[in-house]
Scaffold this motif. Structure first.
Motif, mmCIF file in Angstrom:
data_model
loop_
_atom_site.group_PDB
_atom_site.id
_atom_site.type_symbol
_atom_site.label_atom_id
_atom_site.label_comp_id
_atom_site.label_asym_id
_atom_site.label_seq_id
_atom_site.Cartn_x
_atom_site.Cartn_y
_atom_site.Cartn_z
ATOM 1 N N ARG A 155 0.366 -1.176 0.224
ATOM 2 C CA ARG A 155 0.141 0.452 -0.305
ATOM 3 C C ARG A 155 1.497 0.750 0.201
ATOM 4 N NH1 ARG A 155 -5.001 -1.853 4.038
ATOM 5 N NH2 ARG A 155 -4.800 -3.985 2.815
ATOM 6 N N GLU A 157 1.023 4.163 1.404
ATOM 7 C CA GLU A 157 1.930 3.465 2.964
ATOM 8 C C GLU A 157 3.854 3.414 2.834
ATOM 9 O OE1 GLU A 157 0.352 4.946 7.210
ATOM 10 O OE2 GLU A 157 -1.239 4.879 6.008
ATOM 11 N N GLN A 158 2.972 1.689 3.498
ATOM 12 C CA GLN A 158 4.145 1.360 3.025
ATOM 13 C C GLN A 158 5.101 1.512 1.789
ATOM 14 O OE1 GLN A 158 1.354 -2.467 2.947
ATOM 15 N NE2 GLN A 158 1.967 -3.248 4.978
ATOM 16 N N ALA A 161 6.870 3.659 3.470
ATOM 17 C CA ALA A 161 8.259 3.852 4.577
ATOM 18 C C ALA A 161 9.274 3.317 4.364
ATOM 19 C CB ALA A 161 7.151 3.090 5.469
ATOM 20 N N THR A 200 -0.741 11.698 -3.050
ATOM 21 C CA THR A 200 -0.879 10.422 -1.729
ATOM 22 C C THR A 200 -0.384 10.070 -1.538
ATOM 23 O OG1 THR A 200 -2.040 8.808 -3.638
ATOM 24 C CG2 THR A 200 -1.580 7.365 -2.585
ATOM 25 N N ARG A 203 0.054 12.520 0.936
ATOM 26 C CA ARG A 203 -0.598 11.904 2.278
ATOM 27 C C ARG A 203 -0.154 10.924 3.238
ATOM 28 N NH1 ARG A 203 -6.011 13.817 0.147
ATOM 29 N NH2 ARG A 203 -5.194 13.191 -2.388
ATOM 30 N N SER A 204 0.530 10.409 2.338
ATOM 31 C CA SER A 204 1.511 9.162 3.870
ATOM 32 C C SER A 204 2.123 9.337 3.806
ATOM 33 C CB SER A 204 2.594 8.133 1.799
ATOM 34 O OG SER A 204 1.363 7.369 1.379
ATOM 35 N N GLN A 206 2.889 12.253 5.168
ATOM 36 C CA GLN A 206 1.701 12.809 6.527
ATOM 37 C C GLN A 206 1.190 12.266 7.811
ATOM 38 O OE1 GLN A 206 2.220 15.974 7.474
ATOM 39 N NE2 GLN A 206 3.371 16.227 5.157
ATOM 40 N N LYS A 207 0.418 10.389 7.198
ATOM 41 C CA LYS A 207 0.334 9.467 8.285
ATOM 42 C C LYS A 207 1.305 8.723 8.635
ATOM 43 C CE LYS A 207 -3.675 7.389 5.699
ATOM 44 N NZ LYS A 207 -4.594 6.012 5.066
ATOM 45 N N LEU A 208 2.196 8.378 8.364
ATOM 46 C CA LEU A 208 3.630 8.393 8.770
ATOM 47 C C LEU A 208 3.711 9.212 9.963
ATOM 48 C CD1 LEU A 208 5.307 6.777 5.973
ATOM 49 C CD2 LEU A 208 4.498 5.322 7.161
#
Lengths: 233, 233
Positions: A155, A157-158, A161, A200, A203-204, A206-208
């Motif tokens: 995904r 976010e992954q 990372a 995307t 946003r990722s 920011q999520k991390l």
DNA sequence: CGCCAGTTTGACTAGTATCAAGGTTAGTGG
DNA sequence: CCACTAACCTTGATACTAGTCAAACTGGCG
């Protein structure tokens, strides 16, 4: 916020150092005939190092700066296929076919060392250690790019990372600060590389950040817990 | 419906043929000391050729059959990283580190040729042509895997189209029918390789069929217009 | 200081994973 | 050779992720 910047690599940290030692290093660019290394030539941000399809004539070692590689898809779209940091090799995919397979562009001002193609030909028996060194260096590159094939199953976010973890490990491998650094590439480049939309990627990040795994402000990044990033994959 | 099956490759079509010619080929498995090729050893469907992390001791050439490679992610999940067809090389990623990087499993009964690791060491000057041949062979593999990095940016249908095009080109390169063949791997393997769900792979096959680009019945595939597949990417 | 490229945020839509069930193929043993 | 079984493949309905479109914000640079 951290703003540590990747600067120049020391020769012993360079993946091509073993190869380099087999050459006599010269200070002029007139090395094609001699088959010797031309060290630390300056390049400016945006400069094109080589173009996909051009005749393979040099292998490059990144002495300072950062670079990105591109391929142009049949449809004409350009895709980012990789990044090169100080101490890494540019152009190795050209050795087999005699042509560069990717276009490589400087992301910032930097310096390159030139290794002329003539040195890699099989005729010259005295070069055997060079070819052996190249096998090892190429293997490193294959290993670096092994991540990318796994991206498709992860995904957004992954993927981000994984990307940060990969950058960190490569900076560390070549002797740079690996938990606090400034990314040399834009969000657009990252998005192209990871196969995501720019939004995307943003946003990722920011999520991390929200998860406490990283600090991020523009291109400046601090990895709070690098191992957590890896486990997250 | 077509059911043409990939069988054995002729030695001249094998990517390791140049390397092979540098060896004396022996008929027994007792080649470790001599550094010679052990040809055409049989393997059964499901057999493990090598495991990720094991000491690198042989490079393998696929004489017949088909294989898949796997990596185990930190989380324990297994992912398909590639496929090997007749005429291709297994294990080259182990040359630099001394360990295999992937686990390789036979998808069907087949035959492998063994090339002992001892032959690749730099000490022996007489082997220089072998190393040169390996550089070229490795480059082929890098090129084959270049596709995978681009998968992440494509939609399901496009990934499947790219996959079929890649299989077709590789079969063609090694002298097999390239527009009408039987896939040696399951939908699950394809899904793992492309980073998709099995159901999505199945639906993508049906969509390509509906678009008149392929015929498909289970594992049997006919490419109606291979170039259209490429353009579709 | 103001501009412009780059980055972030929001609302909406398209595509894919997931869950569930039914159908087909290949392999096994009788 | 056929019947049986288990693995494999396809199809359908739903939930969620990421892409797209739009707009506001930020920071670097002239």
């Amino acid at each position: 916020m951290a703003t540590k910047t990747t600067t120049s690599v020391l020769c012993p940290q360079c993946e091509l150092n073993d190869v380099c030692q087999q050459y006599g290093v010269v200070d002029t660019a007139d090395s094609e005939v001699l088959g010797e290394v031309t060290p630390q030539q300056s390049v400016n941000k945006g400069d094109v190092v080589c173009r996909a399809g051009d005749r393979f004539d040099y292998l490059y070692a990144v002495h300072a700066g950062a670079f990105k590689s591109l391929v142009t898809l049949p449809g004409g779209e350009e895709r980012v296929t990789g990044f090169y940091f100080a101490g890494e090799i540019i152009g190795s995919e050209g050795m087999s076919t005699g042509k560069y397979g990717r276009t490589v562009v400087a992301l910032q001002d930097g310096q390159l060392c030139y290794l002329p193609e003539v040195s890699f030909s099989p005729e010259d028996a005295s070069r055997k250690m060079i070819r052996q060194g190249l096998l090892v260096a190429m293997s490193h590159q294959v290993k670096n790019e092994q991540w990318t094939g796994l991206m498709a199953a992860h995904r957004a976010e992954q993927r981000v990372a994984i990307f940060l973890y990969m950058v960190s490990k490569r900076l560390e491998f070549h002797g740079f600060p690996s938990t606090e650094f400034r990314l040399p590439m834009s969000r657009e480049d990252i998005a192209g590389y990871l196969g995501l939309a720019v939004e995307t990627v943003s946003r990722s990040f920011q999520k991390l950040k929200g998860a406490g795994m990283i600090q991020v402000s523009g291109r400046n990044v601090v990895l709070e817990n690098r191992d957590a990033l890896q486990d997250f994959v």
